[in-house]
Design an enzyme around this catalytic site. Sequence first.
Site, PDB file in Angstrom:
ATOM      1  N   ASP A  21      29.504  11.784  29.172  1.00  0.00           N
ATOM      2  CA  ASP A  21      28.708  10.554  29.278  1.00  0.00           C
ATOM      3  C   ASP A  21      29.216   9.533  28.262  1.00  0.00           C
ATOM      4  OD1 ASP A  21      26.754   8.636  29.591  1.00  0.00           O
ATOM      5  OD2 ASP A  21      25.264   9.718  28.387  1.00  0.00           O
ATOM      6  N   ASN A  23      27.930   6.240  27.957  1.00  0.00           N
ATOM      7  CA  ASN A  23      27.019   5.144  27.589  1.00  0.00           C
ATOM      8  C   ASN A  23      25.606   5.606  27.223  1.00  0.00           C
ATOM      9  OD1 ASN A  23      26.209   5.913  30.097  1.00  0.00           O
ATOM     10  ND2 ASN A  23      26.126   3.849  30.967  1.00  0.00           N
ATOM     11  N   ASP A  25      23.281   7.316  28.745  1.00  0.00           N
ATOM     12  CA  ASP A  25      22.164   7.448  29.699  1.00  0.00           C
ATOM     13  C   ASP A  25      21.969   8.901  30.145  1.00  0.00           C
ATOM     14  OD1 ASP A  25      24.281   7.849  31.383  1.00  0.00           O
ATOM     15  OD2 ASP A  25      23.718   6.308  32.851  1.00  0.00           O
ATOM     16  N   ASP A  29      30.117  10.044  33.439  1.00  0.00           N
ATOM     17  CA  ASP A  29      30.581   8.868  34.177  1.00  0.00           C
ATOM     18  C   ASP A  29      32.100   8.737  34.109  1.00  0.00           C
ATOM     19  OD1 ASP A  29      31.004   7.735  31.551  1.00  0.00           O
ATOM     20  OD2 ASP A  29      28.833   7.378  31.493  1.00  0.00           O
ATOM     21  N   ASP A  98      37.094  13.897  46.600  1.00  0.00           N
ATOM     22  CA  ASP A  98      36.277  14.823  47.388  1.00  0.00           C
ATOM     23  C   ASP A  98      35.744  14.068  48.600  1.00  0.00           C
ATOM     24  OD1 ASP A  98      34.588  16.927  48.179  1.00  0.00           O
ATOM     25  OD2 ASP A  98      34.173  17.472  46.095  1.00  0.00           O
ATOM     26  N   ASP A 199      35.145  18.625  51.990  1.00  0.00           N
ATOM     27  CA  ASP A 199      33.886  19.346  51.947  1.00  0.00           C
ATOM     28  C   ASP A 199      33.572  19.996  53.304  1.00  0.00           C
ATOM     29  OD1 ASP A 199      31.435  19.616  50.174  1.00  0.00           O
ATOM     30  OD2 ASP A 199      30.502  18.747  51.951  1.00  0.00           O
ATOM     31  N   GLU A 241      37.467  23.137  52.352  1.00  0.00           N
ATOM     32  CA  GLU A 241      36.494  24.167  51.967  1.00  0.00           C
ATOM     33  C   GLU A 241      36.116  24.970  53.217  1.00  0.00           C
ATOM     34  OE1 GLU A 241      32.116  24.580  49.801  1.00  0.00           O
ATOM     35  OE2 GLU A 241      32.540  22.901  51.136  1.00  0.00           O
ATOM     36  N   HIS A 315      31.686  24.136  41.350  1.00  0.00           N
ATOM     37  CA  HIS A 315      30.362  23.592  41.043  1.00  0.00           C
ATOM     38  C   HIS A 315      29.248  24.266  41.843  1.00  0.00           C
ATOM     39  CE1 HIS A 315      31.645  21.734  44.698  1.00  0.00           C
ATOM     40  NE2 HIS A 315      30.437  21.250  44.902  1.00  0.00           N
ATOM     41  N   ASP A 316      29.602  25.116  42.799  1.00  0.00           N
ATOM     42  CA  ASP A 316      28.594  25.822  43.609  1.00  0.00           C
ATOM     43  C   ASP A 316      28.422  27.277  43.177  1.00  0.00           C
ATOM     44  OD1 ASP A 316      28.229  23.588  45.300  1.00  0.00           O
ATOM     45  OD2 ASP A 316      29.887  24.213  46.587  1.00  0.00           O
TER      46      ASP A 316
HETATM   47  C1  GLC Z   1      29.842  21.879  49.887  1.00  0.00           C
HETATM   48  C2  GLC Z   1      29.738  21.420  48.459  1.00  0.00           C
HETATM   49  C3  GLC Z   1      28.317  21.572  48.008  1.00  0.00           C
HETATM   50  C4  GLC Z   1      27.441  20.714  48.882  1.00  0.00           C
HETATM   51  C5  GLC Z   1      27.651  21.018  50.360  1.00  0.00           C
HETATM   52  C6  GLC Z   1      27.090  19.927  51.209  1.00  0.00           C
HETATM   53  O1  GLC Z   1      29.591  23.238  50.021  1.00  0.00           O
HETATM   54  O2  GLC Z   1      30.656  22.110  47.654  1.00  0.00           O
HETATM   55  O3  GLC Z   1      28.151  21.244  46.658  1.00  0.00           O
HETATM   56  O4  GLC Z   1      26.094  20.902  48.562  1.00  0.00           O
HETATM   57  O5  GLC Z   1      29.010  21.118  50.702  1.00  0.00           O
HETATM   58  O6  GLC Z   1      27.856  18.771  51.098  1.00  0.00           O
HETATM   59 CA    CA Z   2      26.569   7.622  31.643  1.00  0.00          CA
END
Ligand code: GLC
Ligand code: CA
Length: 535
Positions: A21, A23, A25, A29, A98, A199, A241, A315-316
């Site tokens: 981050d 700034n 908040d 970013d 992405d 995705d 993916e 991230h999942d």
């Molecule tokens: C993919 C992404 C996930 C998202 C899903 C819907 O699996 O990695 O984070 O929630 O698609 O877009």
């Molecule tokens: Ca920020």
Amino acid sequence: MEKKWWHSSVVYQIYPRSFMDSNGDGIGDLNGIISRLDYLKELGIDAIWLSPVFKSPNDDNGYDISDYKDIMDEFGTMKDMENLLAESNKRGIKIVMDLVPNHTSDEHMWFVEARKSKDNTYRDYYIWRDPVDGHEPNELGSNFSGSAWEYDETTGQYYMHLFSKKQPDLNWENEKVREEIYDIMNFWIDKGIGGFRMDVIELIGKKPDEMIIPNGPKLHDYLKEMNKKTFGDKDMLTVGECWCADPEIAKMYSNPDSHELSMVFQFEHIGLDQIPGKDKWDLRPLELTELKKVLNKWQMAFDGDGWNSLFWNNHDLPRIVSRWGNDKEYRVESAKMFATLLHGMKGTPYIYQGEELGMTNIRFDDINDYKDIETINMYNDRKSKGYAVDDIMKSIYTKGRDNARTPMQWDDSANGGFTTGTPWIKVNPNYKEINAQSQINDPDSIFNYYKKLISLRKENEVIVYGDFIPLLEDDKNIYAYERVLGDDRIRVVCNFTDKEVECDYADANGVELISNYKDYKDGILRPYEAFMVRL
Ligand code: GLC
Ligand code: CA
């Protein structure tokens, strides 16, 4: 096989909301990312996979896009984005965007229009069905709990959403939709990006009335068309993916002759700790022999007719050191073991932010501290079905997506140096011990171990292109393999357990390339011991 830059590359995934981050908040970013590019340069990565930064109401943290050609307010401006591209390119780092082509936000102009009336120009951009006997058209479920169909009062029809009801699915059978997506892709290609992560790409060919969802009949036609109309003549990294890919399917996508994608993310190994036929929240222990069977199969599946991506985290997913390693007394050893195992393999490795520090899973006592829509929906759904709260929380601690989404731990100052404000999700309290600052100058740190693995890939063609030869396939404790290219042969040996185990390969018997212990013990591998040697 024609050599490509992404064959020898290592990609680093940034989840912008949680990275840095700038700034105060509390939300990461673009300027925050720019301020940490030198850190990534130091690590040695070649490309960044940037999770979505487009305009979004953030129902699913940016995977619900309301404008694909603009930047989310909290993340900055298009100028900041152009700046990020310029600053990354200066450092030899490419940006992989992405792309979310399966669905938009319900706040996207297309959907706002589409829901106005049945004869709206945009109506057919989405998937609408009449009620059947006053109910949903069929049993199709959403990945985020409940039905995949949402009733829309205005026009008396249901629209389809495979994720949240704020993520309506696009109708890829409509040529106009496809042209819109290609137009968006070309917009970003013209800005100088290095590729796309796509995705849930396997869903775009779906036939909802026949309940065919992944791997629908037209999927590969669409991808060939996309390739031709967008990145086909550019030198880009494209990765889809694909939760339901097997090696034969993966070849359809990634065989250079099919002109579709560079590679896919396959998840067969990722599902090995869930009860077969149930969903990800229903847990069972991992068997190493099964993991070997799956990963070795993928390692040997392609011979110039496909390419692997290699990952433990994103991230999942929960953090690998907590998931299959030991995030307590052997955190450092096990994090390095997983790194050795993966970075010795054939394919393009992906590192998820914080993995290079050995960041761990999080446990919040209060469900209100969780932010992830999938987690919250599952909690409510299972609670209403009578599951015990303790069991639900156990599933969340083990598998919840927020495990990966707590802020990046930069130093031991307040909030791990991620923000001077209040972070949008709580920082893992172990940031005082686990952070980048304490690792960068420590030659024995996990960070420097990753750095070395990345440079080994650059210096040793055998790691990029060598054949994969499995060893000790039935052993329940040890993961070992060799890689061979011409006369060059390297061996990777990993103890997957927290115990000493006997192993015929325990003595290096060659020139050490990397190891997570300082010496060798005759015939014995110590807890999570791992090394790579040239024979
Ligand atoms: C993919 C992404 C996930 C998202 C899903 C819907 O699996 O990695 O984070 O929630 O698609 O877009
Ligand atoms: Ca920020």
